[in-house]
Design a protein around this motif. Structure first.
Motif, mmCIF file in Angstrom:
data_model
loop_
_atom_site.group_PDB
_atom_site.id
_atom_site.type_symbol
_atom_site.label_atom_id
_atom_site.label_comp_id
_atom_site.label_asym_id
_atom_site.label_seq_id
_atom_site.Cartn_x
_atom_site.Cartn_y
_atom_site.Cartn_z
ATOM 1 N N MET A 1 2.682 4.213 2.583
ATOM 2 C CA MET A 1 3.537 3.070 2.860
ATOM 3 C C MET A 1 3.361 2.573 4.297
ATOM 4 O O MET A 1 3.521 1.378 4.567
ATOM 5 N N ASN A 2 3.026 3.470 5.229
ATOM 6 C CA ASN A 2 2.697 3.024 6.587
ATOM 7 C C ASN A 2 1.513 2.071 6.545
ATOM 8 O O ASN A 2 1.478 1.054 7.234
ATOM 9 N N PRO B 1 0.515 -4.010 10.394
ATOM 10 C CA PRO B 1 0.397 -5.423 10.770
ATOM 11 C C PRO B 1 -0.768 -6.092 10.068
ATOM 12 O O PRO B 1 -1.782 -5.463 9.753
ATOM 13 N N ARG B 2 -0.632 -7.391 9.840
ATOM 14 C CA ARG B 2 -1.729 -8.154 9.252
ATOM 15 C C ARG B 2 -2.937 -8.103 10.155
ATOM 16 O O ARG B 2 -2.809 -7.966 11.366
ATOM 17 N N ASN C 1 4.235 13.627 3.392
ATOM 18 C CA ASN C 1 3.407 12.975 4.402
ATOM 19 C C ASN C 1 2.459 11.962 3.769
ATOM 20 O O ASN C 1 2.209 10.888 4.330
ATOM 21 N N LEU C 2 1.918 12.313 2.596
ATOM 22 C CA LEU C 2 0.998 11.400 1.920
ATOM 23 C C LEU C 2 1.717 10.121 1.523
ATOM 24 O O LEU C 2 1.200 9.013 1.722
ATOM 25 N N ALA C 3 2.923 10.259 0.969
ATOM 26 C CA ALA C 3 3.695 9.074 0.577
ATOM 27 C C ALA C 3 4.010 8.212 1.795
ATOM 28 O O ALA C 3 3.938 6.976 1.738
ATOM 29 N N ALA D 1 -2.824 -10.908 4.069
ATOM 30 C CA ALA D 1 -1.723 -10.051 3.667
ATOM 31 C C ALA D 1 -2.248 -8.643 3.413
ATOM 32 O O ALA D 1 -3.450 -8.449 3.248
ATOM 33 N N PRO D 2 -1.364 -7.625 3.398
ATOM 34 C CA PRO D 2 -1.807 -6.254 3.111
ATOM 35 C C PRO D 2 -2.555 -6.196 1.788
ATOM 36 O O PRO D 2 -2.211 -6.896 0.833
#
Length: 245
Positions: A208-209, A214-215, A202-204, A221-222
Motif C-alpha cells: 500500500m505504500n 507520489p505520482r 510488512n508486506l501488506a 496515476a499509480p
C-alpha cells in the motif's frame, strides 16, 4: 582469481562444497542462464566397498579415493537461475582455462561402486579434481586475514548457502522455490530461515505504500496491478481534496 570465481559461482548457485567440485560445463546452459546440480565429489575409503562394475576391474579399489556421487539427499536440481555476472565470469574463466575431462569411480546412493564417470569439470587443478580440502585451505586463509573467528557452520563454506537463502527469502522469493534451488525440503528451509521471510504485515504495508506513493514526474496515476472498477483512481485522487475542506 580462480578461488574468487568459485565463491562467485557458489553464492548464486548455492553449491555445497562437493557439488561445486563436481560442477561441469554440461550442467550449464549459457543461453538460458541456468545451471543444474546432480553430482558431488567425495573423498571416501573404498577398501571392501562392493564394486559392481562390468566388466570387472583388474584389481579392486582400496584405500581412499575421490569419487563422483549423487548429491545430498539425492535431490538433484535443474534449471536453476544464475546471475548475469556469474555467467559472464564463467565464460571468461572457461575461455582462459578450458574445462578438464576428469574420470572418477562412481559411488551409487546404495554405497556400491558402479563403473567410472567422466565429467568436464569447470574447476580443477591441472586435470585433478577439487575436493573439500581444496576449498577449505584458501577459505581458512581468507577468514583469518579478515579476522573472522573459526566456526564451521557459522563462518565456514556453508555460510554461502545461508547467504543465498536469506537473500532470496528476504526479497520475497517463495519458500517452495528457495527449497528447490537449495536442494532441501520446505520444512528444513522454514526451520532454518523463517526469520528472514518478510512478515505479511510488512508486506501488506509495503504494497500500500507503493500504491500511495507520489505520482511520477509525468503526472501518471499509480499503476494498478489488477483490474479495478472504472473511475476508482479518480475517486482516490479526489477524496483528499474533499476531506481537506
Amino acid at each position: 582469481e580462480i578461488y574468487t570465481l568459485s565463491l562467485h559461482d557458489a553464492l548464486p548457485i548455492w553449491h555445497r562444497q562437493g557439488e561445486l567440485c563436481a560442477a561441469a560445463v554440461e550442467d550449464l546452459d549459457f543461453l538460458r542462464k541456468t545451471c543444474g546440480v546432480e553430482y558431488q565429489v567425495k573423498y571416501v575409503e573404498l577398501t571392501g566397498v562392493p564394486d559392481v562394475t562390468a566388466p570387472a576391474r583388474p584389481a579392486p579399489l582400496k584405500g581412499w579415493h575421490l569419487v563422483y556421487a549423487p548429491v545430498k539427499n539425492r535431490k538433484s536440481r535443474s534449471g536453476i537461475p544464475v546471475a548475469d555476472e556469474v555467467i559472464l565470469k564463467l565464460s571468461e574463466h572457461l575461455a582462459a582455462r578450458p574445462a578438464a575431462a576428469v574420470t572418477l569411480p562412481f559411488l551409487r546412493a546404495d554405497g556400491k561402486i558402479d563403473g567410472d564417470m567422466t565429467r568436464r569439470l569447470i574447476f580443477s587443478n591441472k586435470g585433478r579434481p577439487w575436493y573439500q580440502g581444496t576449498l577449505d585451505r584458501p577459505w581458512s586463509r581468507g577468514r583469518k586475514a579478515a579476522g573472522v573467528p573459526e566456526a564451521a557452520q557459522i563462518n565456514g563454506w556453508h555460510v554461502l548457502r545461508h547467504t543465498a537463502a536469506s537473500e532470496w527469502l528476504s526479497k520475497g522469493l517463495s519458500l517452495a522455490k528457495t527449497a528447490a534451488y537449495l536442494g532441501d525440503t520446505k520444512q528444513v528451509v522454514l526451520s532454518v530461515y523463517a526469520h528472514f521471510m518478510p512478515s505479511d504485515d510488512n508486506l501488506a504495508r509495503d504494497i500500500m505504500n507503493g500504491f500511495f506513493s507520489p505520482r511520477d514526474s509525468g503526472g501518471n496515476a499509480p499503476e494498478m496491478t489488477s483490474a479495478a472498477p472504472a473511475g476508482s483512481l479518480c475517486l482516490l485522487n479526489g477524496l483528499p481534496h474533499h476531506f481537506s475542506m
